[in-house]
Scaffold this motif. Structure first.
Motif, PDB file in Angstrom:
ATOM      1  N   LEU A  15       0.798  -1.230   0.000  1.00 20.54           N
ATOM      2  CA  LEU A  15       0.000   0.000   0.000  1.00 20.54           C
ATOM      3  C   LEU A  15       0.834   1.286   0.000  1.00 20.54           C
ATOM      4  O   LEU A  15       0.512   2.210  -0.747  1.00 20.54           O
ATOM      5  CB  LEU A  15      -0.985  -0.008   1.176  1.00 20.54           C
ATOM      6  CG  LEU A  15      -2.117  -1.035   1.068  1.00 20.54           C
ATOM      7  CD1 LEU A  15      -2.821  -1.212   2.405  1.00 20.54           C
ATOM      8  CD2 LEU A  15      -3.133  -0.612   0.009  1.00 20.54           C
ATOM      9  N   THR A  45       0.405   4.811  -2.613  1.00 24.71           N
ATOM     10  CA  THR A  45       0.717   6.122  -2.026  1.00 24.71           C
ATOM     11  C   THR A  45       1.767   6.819  -2.882  1.00 24.71           C
ATOM     12  O   THR A  45       1.450   7.721  -3.646  1.00 24.71           O
ATOM     13  CB  THR A  45       1.201   5.966  -0.568  1.00 24.71           C
ATOM     14  OG1 THR A  45       0.326   5.070   0.098  1.00 24.71           O
ATOM     15  CG2 THR A  45       1.205   7.299   0.141  1.00 24.71           C
ATOM     16  N   PHE A  64      -8.691   5.804  -1.047  1.00 22.41           N
ATOM     17  CA  PHE A  64      -8.844   4.833   0.049  1.00 22.41           C
ATOM     18  C   PHE A  64     -10.305   4.665   0.455  1.00 22.41           C
ATOM     19  O   PHE A  64     -10.717   3.587   0.872  1.00 22.41           O
ATOM     20  CB  PHE A  64      -7.962   5.212   1.247  1.00 22.41           C
ATOM     21  CG  PHE A  64      -6.583   4.654   1.112  1.00 22.41           C
ATOM     22  CD1 PHE A  64      -5.624   5.306   0.354  1.00 22.41           C
ATOM     23  CD2 PHE A  64      -6.243   3.441   1.695  1.00 22.41           C
ATOM     24  CE1 PHE A  64      -4.353   4.771   0.184  1.00 22.41           C
ATOM     25  CE2 PHE A  64      -4.967   2.907   1.539  1.00 22.41           C
ATOM     26  CZ  PHE A  64      -4.027   3.573   0.778  1.00 22.41           C
ATOM     27  N   TRP A  76      -7.944  -7.388   0.769  1.00 23.33           N
ATOM     28  CA  TRP A  76      -6.651  -7.050   1.385  1.00 23.33           C
ATOM     29  C   TRP A  76      -6.222  -8.194   2.287  1.00 23.33           C
ATOM     30  O   TRP A  76      -6.974  -8.624   3.149  1.00 23.33           O
ATOM     31  CB  TRP A  76      -6.795  -5.748   2.178  1.00 23.33           C
ATOM     32  CG  TRP A  76      -5.530  -5.292   2.823  1.00 23.33           C
ATOM     33  CD1 TRP A  76      -4.411  -4.845   2.191  1.00 23.33           C
ATOM     34  CD2 TRP A  76      -5.258  -5.226   4.223  1.00 23.33           C
ATOM     35  NE1 TRP A  76      -3.459  -4.509   3.115  1.00 23.33           N
ATOM     36  CE2 TRP A  76      -3.949  -4.723   4.377  1.00 23.33           C
ATOM     37  CE3 TRP A  76      -5.983  -5.540   5.369  1.00 23.33           C
ATOM     38  CZ2 TRP A  76      -3.346  -4.542   5.606  1.00 23.33           C
ATOM     39  CZ3 TRP A  76      -5.391  -5.339   6.603  1.00 23.33           C
ATOM     40  CH2 TRP A  76      -4.092  -4.845   6.716  1.00 23.33           C
ATOM     41  N   SER A  79      -0.310  -6.743   5.457  1.00 22.29           N
ATOM     42  CA  SER A  79       0.781  -5.955   4.907  1.00 22.29           C
ATOM     43  C   SER A  79       1.947  -6.793   4.394  1.00 22.29           C
ATOM     44  O   SER A  79       2.944  -6.256   3.947  1.00 22.29           O
ATOM     45  CB  SER A  79       1.254  -4.908   5.914  1.00 22.29           C
ATOM     46  OG  SER A  79       1.397  -5.494   7.184  1.00 22.29           O
ATOM     47  N   MET A 107       2.339   4.316   7.697  1.00 20.33           N
ATOM     48  CA  MET A 107       1.323   4.166   6.648  1.00 20.33           C
ATOM     49  C   MET A 107       0.712   2.773   6.711  1.00 20.33           C
ATOM     50  O   MET A 107      -0.508   2.617   6.726  1.00 20.33           O
ATOM     51  CB  MET A 107       1.962   4.348   5.270  1.00 20.33           C
ATOM     52  CG  MET A 107       2.359   5.774   4.958  1.00 20.33           C
ATOM     53  SD  MET A 107       3.147   5.790   3.327  1.00 20.33           S
ATOM     54  CE  MET A 107       3.561   7.518   3.182  1.00 20.33           C
ATOM     55  N   ASN A 108       1.575   1.749   6.764  1.00 23.95           N
ATOM     56  CA  ASN A 108       1.068   0.381   6.800  1.00 23.95           C
ATOM     57  C   ASN A 108       0.131   0.165   7.970  1.00 23.95           C
ATOM     58  O   ASN A 108      -0.889  -0.518   7.842  1.00 23.95           O
ATOM     59  CB  ASN A 108       2.239  -0.605   6.904  1.00 23.95           C
ATOM     60  CG  ASN A 108       2.619  -1.158   5.542  1.00 23.95           C
ATOM     61  OD1 ASN A 108       1.752  -1.372   4.692  1.00 23.95           O
ATOM     62  ND2 ASN A 108       3.898  -1.374   5.335  1.00 23.95           N
ATOM     63  N   GLU A 159      -1.680   2.481   9.629  1.00 23.19           N
ATOM     64  CA  GLU A 159      -2.947   3.203   9.484  1.00 23.19           C
ATOM     65  C   GLU A 159      -3.802   2.617   8.362  1.00 23.19           C
ATOM     66  O   GLU A 159      -5.021   2.522   8.494  1.00 23.19           O
ATOM     67  CB  GLU A 159      -2.693   4.696   9.255  1.00 23.19           C
ATOM     68  CG  GLU A 159      -2.087   5.403  10.465  1.00 23.19           C
ATOM     69  CD  GLU A 159      -3.005   5.414  11.688  1.00 23.19           C
ATOM     70  OE1 GLU A 159      -4.231   5.540  11.520  1.00 23.19           O
ATOM     71  OE2 GLU A 159      -2.493   5.283  12.819  1.00 23.19           O
ATOM     72  N   TYR A 160      -3.163   2.218   7.265  1.00 17.80           N
ATOM     73  CA  TYR A 160      -3.929   1.610   6.167  1.00 17.80           C
ATOM     74  C   TYR A 160      -4.578   0.310   6.639  1.00 17.80           C
ATOM     75  O   TYR A 160      -5.727   0.011   6.312  1.00 17.80           O
ATOM     76  CB  TYR A 160      -3.029   1.344   4.963  1.00 17.80           C
ATOM     77  CG  TYR A 160      -2.497   2.596   4.291  1.00 17.80           C
ATOM     78  CD1 TYR A 160      -3.103   3.826   4.495  1.00 17.80           C
ATOM     79  CD2 TYR A 160      -1.377   2.547   3.461  1.00 17.80           C
ATOM     80  CE1 TYR A 160      -2.612   4.981   3.895  1.00 17.80           C
ATOM     81  CE2 TYR A 160      -0.879   3.695   2.854  1.00 17.80           C
ATOM     82  CZ  TYR A 160      -1.503   4.907   3.077  1.00 17.80           C
ATOM     83  OH  TYR A 160      -1.011   6.030   2.482  1.00 17.80           O
ATOM     84  N   VAL A 213     -10.940   6.964   7.078  1.00 15.59           N
ATOM     85  CA  VAL A 213      -9.935   7.423   6.133  1.00 15.59           C
ATOM     86  C   VAL A 213      -9.384   8.790   6.566  1.00 15.59           C
ATOM     87  O   VAL A 213      -8.176   9.014   6.564  1.00 15.59           O
ATOM     88  CB  VAL A 213     -10.535   7.488   4.714  1.00 15.59           C
ATOM     89  CG1 VAL A 213      -9.563   8.129   3.739  1.00 15.59           C
ATOM     90  CG2 VAL A 213     -10.912   6.090   4.237  1.00 15.59           C
TER      91      VAL A 213
END
Lengths: 293, 432
Positions: free
Chosen positions: B188, B193, B229, B243, B246, B395-396, B398-399, B409
């Protein structure tokens, strides 16, 4: 305590030198270095560092993410310690009663101990794997949509199960030898007094096991806090993402992987203080209630 | 110490008597599996091609582990001659002026011709400093592309989507109704991003995406990516997107198993997929949002570059330069490209591959390089941000929380922006 008198006052010091120097080199020196680095911001390659005072600590205190890891670590440690001690004690009590083939049973229960943490983690990953894992498939057939690495608690369950599984044999060995050290006469006397197995266990066996149990409690807390690193690393595959993390793993992620040496030094100092407090509490309050024979 | 060195010297001298005075250098890399075998092949080809130098490749684990090992070794004075550093670690290693010898300087000093214009446009400046001097030699250069299962698309009666609108309205629902999971992706932060910003030519960070200064602020909290997102969560809900966490391979596996019809991965994944799958597959460009731009731009290279570490003798640096020359030669580049799917870094190598008919046989192998040579924009060169490994971790995290429904989001992006800027600020101060 009996006071032993040495004729030469230097002899005891000389005898202690190897041990003390090992502690100094492998503990005091790095610990001192960590404390020092925790007050600096450092370039990863070591070209420069800036004194920032307590900033690394205040940053930690204000990071909700760090506090989440702290909460998870406490929970993880309690669950892993409780389960691995509980299950091992149950197995030891049962194995103690086995008369035929006792050796075989004991060996079977012990040999998990020989597995290295990353290998244990790898086996855990294979069992809990998203698409191929046997346990994942079992859970799904029971209607539980188990997904390692996606759901926070599903990952936590895998971490806890593998860590517990890995630690049971050590506890089992100690509990079993503790049980066998209880004099036969005491057990027989108890048997005459009370026929209930449950009562005899809680009133006689359990208190007599307390020294072993106390020792194992400390060992297990330390294990859950520190030695589970390899298992956690294998389970999250180096990509922490939204998975739970223990404090020790965080030190690695932020310091070694992320290159923030100052911040991660502060984390390890926090960890050091935590362990220190825990050890003092254990020895001050718990050990008083235990009677050594 | 001196005795050991002297003894070693004598021993080496005796050995050298038989095999000429070979200069030995070490190369730390992060290429495992099939990629690692190709790396070993390149090293042994280099050793066989001449008798003056000898290179030893050492596999050091993941990208992060390799960089960490390199930094630790540098601090202990035991650094390798060449180290592979990945895109997200570029700011760290390039920021540490003096830890590496700029590759352009190394080649010039050792009499190797170097012209930055020989390199493909999308590759040229990612690992360069603010003055455009190449610091690291791009090695495994990849870019995110969209792989698709041809049988699946045929069964659903659709063609690969060019835009996300097309995916949402046509391709996705058709694939879902044909019994497939339409879409998955493996990274992601990289795909949705960094390259999302480049594909739509949106500014990702201040200071020209971080290239012209260290007091950089990230600008990730942008309406276009928030909308993307938001769409992902809706697609996840309606069964158009799945998904798998990660981990890279957790997301790639379902595509190889034939469950997922379209998978966004690296152009460097081509070789591995080709080895493992038995269904016909191909690849195309990363889709873009027509609502955001009607003139989509190029993506930039990911993957990693080779850096020559400082603190070695002139002979060893000469050996490193010779290896860089060998590695960037058209033949070796074409071999690397063919075996792995990573893009060739020079125009000459690209032409060699085309002349050999490689792209007629495997059209999918050309997609990465075509995407890298799409029209450029102001913000398509890449990014340069310190502590970026940790920023990606944020990022990972929060995603992951968005996609498991733990956060919204809006909250996630404002968290990322805030935490990333704190990290950037910390990094800027380590450089001061």
């Amino acid at each position: 305590m009996k006071r032993t008198a040495f004729s030469n006052p230097w002899l005891p010091i000389l005898l202690l030198v190897p041990q003390l120097s090992i502690i100094a080199v492998f503990f005091y020196w790095p610990a001192g270095y960590a404390i020092q680095s925790s007050f600096y911001l450092q370039d990863p390659f070591g070209f420069g560092s800036t004194f920032v005072g307590l900033e690394n600590y205040t940053d930690l205190a204000s990071s909700t993410n760090y506090l989440d890891s702290l909460k998870f670590t406490v929970l993880f440690t309690i669950i892993v310690t409780f389960l691995s001690l509980g299950i091992a004690l149950l197995l030891a009590v049962k194995a103690d009663k086995v008369l035929r083939g006792a050796r075989t049973y004991r060996t079977l229960l012990m040999w998990v101990y020989a597995i290295a943490p990353p290998v244990a983690g790898l086996m855990g990953v294979m069992l809990f794997d998203q698409s191929r894992g046997n346990l994942t498939q079992l859970f799904r057939s029971l209607g539980w949509d188990y997904t390692l690495g996606v759901n926070y608690w599903d990952t936590a369950i895998a971490m806890i199960s593998v860590s517990v599984w890995k630690q049971i044999p050590v506890n089992f060995i100690f509990f079993l030898s503790g049980l066998q050290a209880i004099p036969r006469s005491v057990r027989e006397a108890a048997l005459i007094d009370n026929p209930s197995g449950m009562r005899r266990f809680w009133d006689i066996t359990f208190p007599l096991l307390a020294p072993t149990g106390f020792f194992l409690l400390i060992i297990n807390i330390t294990y859950a806090l520190f030695d589970t690193f390899g298992i956690i690393d294998t389970i999250v595959k180096g990509e922490p993402g939204n998975n739970p993390m223990t404090l020790v793993y965080r030190v690695f992620v932020d310091g070694f992987r992320g290159g923030d040496l100052g911040g991660s030094s502060a984390q390890s100092v926090v960890l050091m203080v935590l362990v220190l407090v825990l050890t003092i509490v254990q020895f001050r309050f718990l050990e008083r209630r235990i009677h050594y024979t | 110490m001196t005795y050991t060195k002297a003894a070693l010297g004598v021993a080496l001298g005796l050995l050298a008597g038989t095999a000429q005075a070979q200069t030995e250098i070490e190369w730390w890399h992060a290429m495992g599996g099939q990629l690692g075998e190709t790396v070993n092949q390149i090293a042994s080809d280099f050793n066989a091609s001449q008798s003056d130098y000898m290179i030893t490749p050492v596999f050091k684990g993941t990208y992060e582990e390799t960089l960490t090992a390199g930094i630790a070794a540098f601090r202990a004075g035991e650094q390798p001659n060449i180290i592979q550093v990945f895109d997200a670690g570029a700011a760290t290693v390039i920021g540490a002026v003096g830890a590496t010898i700029p590759v352009e300087q190394l080649l010039n000093e050792n009499g190797v011709d170097f012209d930055i214009n020989d390199y493909i446009a999308g590759v040229r400046y990612f690992y360069a400093d603010a003055d455009g001097q190449m610091i690291g030699m791009p090695f495994n250069s990849s870019t995110p592309i969209m792989y698709y299962n041809e049988a699946a698309l045929e069964a659903a009666g659709v063609t690969p989507p060019a835009t996300w609108e097309e995916f949402a309205e046509v391709t996705g629902p058709a694939l879902r109704d044909a019994g497939y999971i339409p879409l998955a992706q493996s990274h992601l932060p990289w795909i949705f991003t960094e390259n999302f910003f480049s594909r739509h030519n949106i500014q990702f960070a201040s200071n020209d995406n971080g290239y012209t200064g260290v007091d950089t602020e990230i600008m990730v909290d942008h309406p276009a990516i928030r909308a993307h997102f938001q769409a992902l969560t809706e697609w996840q809900e309606s069964g158009l997107f799945h998904w798998y966490g990660s981990g890279w391979s957790d997301n790639q596996q379902p595509f190889e198993d034939g469950d997922v019809a379209m998978w966004l991965g690296s152009s460097g994944s081509f070789g591995g997929i080709q080895d493992r799958v038995d269904f016909p597959f191909s690849a195309t460009f990363l889709p873009y949002w027509e609502a955001v731009t009607t003139e989509p731009t190029q993506t930039f290279i990911g993957g990693a570059a080779l850096f020559a570490m400082s603190g070695h003798s002139a002979e060893e640096n000469e050996a490193a330069a010779a290896f860089f020359e060998f590695m960037s030669s058209p033949d070796v580049q074409y071999m690397w490209h063919r075996e792995t799917g990573y893009v060739p870094i020079t125009t000459a190598a690209y032409e060699a591959a085309a002349a050999d008919g490689h792209y007629d046989r495997f059209p999918a192998a050309e997609v990465g390089i075509q995407q890298l040579t799409l029209p450029a924009g102001e913000f398509t060169r890449g990014y340069r941000m310190g502590f970026y490994v940790q920023i990606r971790d944020v990022m990972n995290r929060e995603y992951g929380r968005i996609l498991t429904g733990e956060t919204s989001v809006e909250d996630a992006f404002s968290n990322i922006q805030e935490e990333a800027n704190q990290l950037l600020d910390r990094f800027a101060r380590t450089q001061g």
